[in-house]
Write an enzyme that holds these catalytic residues in place. Structure first.
Site, short mmCIF file in Angstrom:
data_model
loop_
_atom_site.label_atom_id
_atom_site.label_comp_id
_atom_site.label_asym_id
_atom_site.label_seq_id
_atom_site.Cartn_x
_atom_site.Cartn_y
_atom_site.Cartn_z
CG HIS A 15 -0.19 0.11 2.52
ND1 HIS A 15 0.30 1.30 3.01
CD2 HIS A 15 0.17 -0.84 3.42
CE1 HIS A 15 0.92 1.08 4.17
NE2 HIS A 15 0.85 -0.21 4.43
CD GLU A 95 2.17 -5.09 8.27
OE1 GLU A 95 2.38 -6.33 8.14
OE2 GLU A 95 2.91 -4.23 7.77
#
Length: 198
Positions: A15, A95
């Protein structure tokens, strides 16, 4: 048995930048949005992917469920000329959970949690923050996802996921995995045969 089936290529995009990335603040599973730099990085990665679209072909598109990854994927798909919302989200791509460290500046940790800081330095792959995950935990979770891939895949996820995916597929020493570079302005091509950046 190989983690990633032979002949499959993973196009992995981290990202774009968030304000917490810029501040070197532990982000983990906190849902922090992209900043303007992050949106520009996502746009550039989408343009880069478009230049390789013939190689991507009929790849599957999947992202983490966190908004910074979802927004990055939408920008990437728009640049490629695909419908922005037509992709899957998979919670296995979220994550690493940093537990009680989430929201804390990295520079403050030696003072705030000196015991945890030393324990992480002694065992970066196996150390688990209170209420969180270790890199070992994350690699197990991500390896299950990698083994499930049946065709070329474009994935938008996170720095920790990028590291453990490489570690699992390439058989890297666990001592190296937590320190692998995780650029936000490049696309990683990963397969059983090796890896490269575009």
């Amino acid at each position: 048995m190989a983690i990633l089936r032979p002949g499959i290529t993973l196009y992995f995009i981290r990202h774009g930048e968030t304000d917490w990335n810029r501040e070197a603040r532990y982000q983990g599973q906190r849902d922090i949005p992209l900043n303007e730099t992050g949106r520009a990085q996502a746009l550039a990665n989408g343009q880069n992917l478009k230049a390789h679209l013939d190689r991507v072909g009929s790849a599957e598109f999947v992202s983490s469920t966190l908004s910074r990854a979802v927004e990055t994927m939408k920008i990437v798909r728009t640049q490629v000329g695909l419908a922005s919302d037509d992709f899957r989200q998979d919670p296995r791509l979220i994550e690493l959970h940093y537990g009680h460290w989430e929201g804390v500046l990295a520079a403050d940790l030696p003072t705030i949690d000196p015991e945890g800081w030393r324990a992480k330095a002694d065992n970066p792959f196996g150390w688990r923050p209170r209420g969180g995950e270790s890199y070992s935990d994350l690699q197990s979770r991500v390896s299950q996802w990698l083994a499930s891939l049946e065709r070329d895949t474009v994935a938008v996820s996170h720095g920790g996921v990028s590291r453990v995916a490489r570690g699992a597929v390439l058989g890297l020493p666990v001592s190296e995995v937590p320190f692998l570079p995780v650029p936000q302005d490049k696309i990683m091509l990963l397969s059983a045969a090796g890896m490269s950046w575009i």
